[in-house]
Design an enzyme around this catalytic site. Structure first.
Site, PDB file in Angstrom:
ATOM      1  CD  GLU A  32      11.264  27.860  21.263  1.00 13.81           C
ATOM      2  OE1 GLU A  32      12.409  27.375  21.154  1.00 13.81           O
ATOM      3  OE2 GLU A  32      10.688  27.999  22.355  1.00 13.81           O
TER       4      GLU A  32
ATOM      5  CE1 TYR B 214      10.682  33.816  17.293  1.00 15.15           C
ATOM      6  CE2 TYR B 214      11.013  31.534  17.968  1.00 15.15           C
ATOM      7  CZ  TYR B 214      11.230  32.560  17.075  1.00 15.15           C
ATOM      8  OH  TYR B 214      11.991  32.325  15.949  1.00 15.15           O
TER       9      TYR B 214
ATOM     10  CB  SER C  45      11.385  28.809  14.640  1.00 15.27           C
ATOM     11  OG  SER C  45      12.080  28.412  15.790  1.00 15.27           O
TER      12      SER C  45
END
Ligand code: NAP
Ligand code: GDD
Length: 325
Positions: free
Chosen positions: A132, A153, A130
Site C-alpha cells: 500500500e 494507512y 506494505s
C-alpha cells in the site's frame, strides 16, 4: 530455544506465524489487547494452559499506544526476534480514523523500536511494511520503487518503514522491512474484499443470503496465500544481513476476476448476486499493485506457490465447510 515476541498475534498473519514458530521449536510470546469479548479465536487451537509445564505460547496484555507497557514487555521477554505485525490494518477505515491509524500503525512502530533501543536487548526486528506504500506508483513494484501512499494507512506504513530503516542505520539494529503484497486466507478478516466475497459466495450458495454489495471492481491486486508469506517473514530474520524484501506472487487480478473465481467455485453466476454500494469506494484508490519478488527468491529462496484462482477456491471451500459445521 529461541524466543520470539509477536505484536498482532491475534490477527491473520500472527496466527500463521505462531504456528510456524511453535513448529520450529520457538517459545512464542504474543501481545493481545484487552477486549470485552474473546479476541483470540485465530490462536485458540494453539493455546496452552498456563498451569501446564513446558508452556511455549505465552500471551501478554498490551497495546501499541502504551509505550511503558512495551518497555516492560521487551524487558520481561527479552526476545531473540520481534515480529511487529500489529496495526489498524484496514485501508478504508483509515480514511475515517486517520489520527488513530497514525497513532497505532505509525507511531506505534516508533514506540516499539524505542522500547527495544531503551532496554538494549540484542534482537532481530521484522517490520510489517506494505505494498500500500507504493500507492499511485505504477506496477511492477519492487524494493526500489518510490512510495506514493494514497491513504492514511499507507502514509502511516511509510513512516513505520523509515523508522525501521533509521533504527537499522542509526542504532545498528537488525531491522528488516517485509514489503508484503496482499495475502489472504480463510482466516482473513471478514471486511477485506477477498474474504467478503468468498464468504458471500458460500452463504449465497447455502441460501442464507441473496446479494453482496461491493465497491470498485476494477482495482488490481496481487493476492497470495498468507500461510506462505509468514515463512518469508521468518526467512528475512534468518538472513546474514538485514535488508528489505518484497513478497508477492507477481500476478495481476481484478476484484471482478476474484469475484468470478469465487462464484464459479459454487456454480453460480456472480453477476446475478453482486450489487454496487458507493460506501465501499475510497476517496483515493490504489489502482494496481503487482509485485516483483525476485530479490526474495534470489536471497531467501522464497517463492509464492498459491496463485489467486487457487486461493479463491480454497477460501470458498473453507467458508462452505465452516457453514456445514
Ligand atoms: P489483521 O488481521 O488486521 O491483524 C492486526 C493485528 O493487530 C490484530 O492482532 C489486532 O488485534 C492487532 N492490533 C490492532 N491495533 C492494535 C493496538 N492498538 N495494539 C495492539 N495490537 C493491535 O492484520 P494482518 O492481515 O494479520 O496483517 C499483519 C500486519 O501486516 C499488519 O501490520 C498489516 O498492516 C500488515 N500487512 C498486511 C497485509 C495483508 O495483505 N494481510 C499486506 C501488507 C502488510 P485485535 O485482534 O485485537 O484486533
Ligand atoms: N474492503 C473492501 N470491501 N474492498 C473493496 C470492496 C469492498 O466491499 N469492493 C471493492 N473493493 C476494493 C478496494 O477498493 C481495493 O481496491 C481492493 O478491493 C482491495 O481492498 P481490501 O481487501 O480492503 O485490501 P487493500 O488492498 O485495501 O489493503 C490490504 O492490503 C494491503 C497490502 O497492499 C490490507 O490487508 C492492508 O493492511 C495491506 O497493507
Amino acid at each position: 530455544m529461541k524466543r520470539a515476541l509477536i505484536t498482532g498475534i491475534t490477527g491473520q498473519d500472527g496466527s500463521y506465524l505462531t504456528e510456524l514458530l511453535l513448529g520450529k521449536g520457538y517459545e512464542v510470546h504474543g501481545i493481545i489487547r484487552r477486549s470485552s469479548t474473546f479476541n483470540t479465536g485465530r490462536i485458540d487451537h494453539l493455546y496452552q494452559d498456563p498451569h501446564e509445564r513446558d508452556q511455549r505460547l505465552v500471551l501478554h496484555y498490551g497495546d501499541l499506544t502504551d509505550s511503558s507497557r512495551l518497555v516492560t514487555l521487551i524487558e520481561k521477554v527479552r526476545p531473540d526476534e520481534v515480529y511487529h505485525l500489529a496495526a489498524q490494518s484496514h485501508v478504508r477505515v483509515s480514511f475515517d480514523e486517520p489520527e488513530y491509524t497514525g497513532n497505532t500503525t505509525g507511531v506505534g512502530t516508533a514506540r516499539l523500536l524505542e522500547a527495544i533501543r531503551m532496554v538494549g536487548v540484542d534482537t532481530r526486528y521484522y517490520q510489517a511494511s506494505s505494498s500500500e506504500m507504493f500507492g499511485a506508483t505504477p506496477p511492477p513494484q519492487n524494493e526500489d520503487t518510490p512510495f506514493y501512499p494514497r491513504s492514511p494507512y499507507g502514509a502511516a506504513k511509510v513512516y513505520g518503514y523509515w523508522m525501521a530503516r533509521n533504527y537499522r542505520e542509526a542504532h545498528d539494529l537488525f531491522a528488516v522491512n517485509g514489503i508484503l503484497f496482499n495475502h489472504e486466507s480463510p482466516r482473513r478478516g471478514e471486511t477485506f474484499v477477498t474474504r467478503k466475497i468468498a464468504r458471500a459466495a458460500a452463504r449465497i450458495k447455502a441460501g442464507l443470503e441473496q446479494h453482496v454489495y461491493l465497491g470498485n471492481l476494477d482495482a488490481v491486486r496481487d493476492w497470495g496465500y498468507a500461510q506462505e508469506y509468514v515463512e518469508g517473514m521468518w526467512r528475512m530474520l534468518q538472513a546474514p544481513e538485514p535488508a528489505d524484501y518484497v513478497l508477492a506472487t507477481g500476478t495481476a487480478t481484478t476484484v471482478r476476476e476474484f469475484t468470478q473465481y469465487c462464484f464459479e467455485r459454487v456454480g453460480l453466476d456472480w453477476e446475478e448476486h453482486v450489487r454496487f454500494d458507493e460506501t465501499y469506494l475510497r476517496p483515493t484508490e490504489v489502482d494496481a499493485l503487482i509485485g516483483d519478488a525476485s530479490k526474495a527468491q534470489r536471497d531467501l529462496g522464497w517463492k509464492a506457490q498459491t496463485m489467486p484462482e487457487q486461493l479463491a477456491h480454497l477460501m470458498v471451500d473453507a467458508d462452505l465447510a465452516a457453514l456445514q459445521k
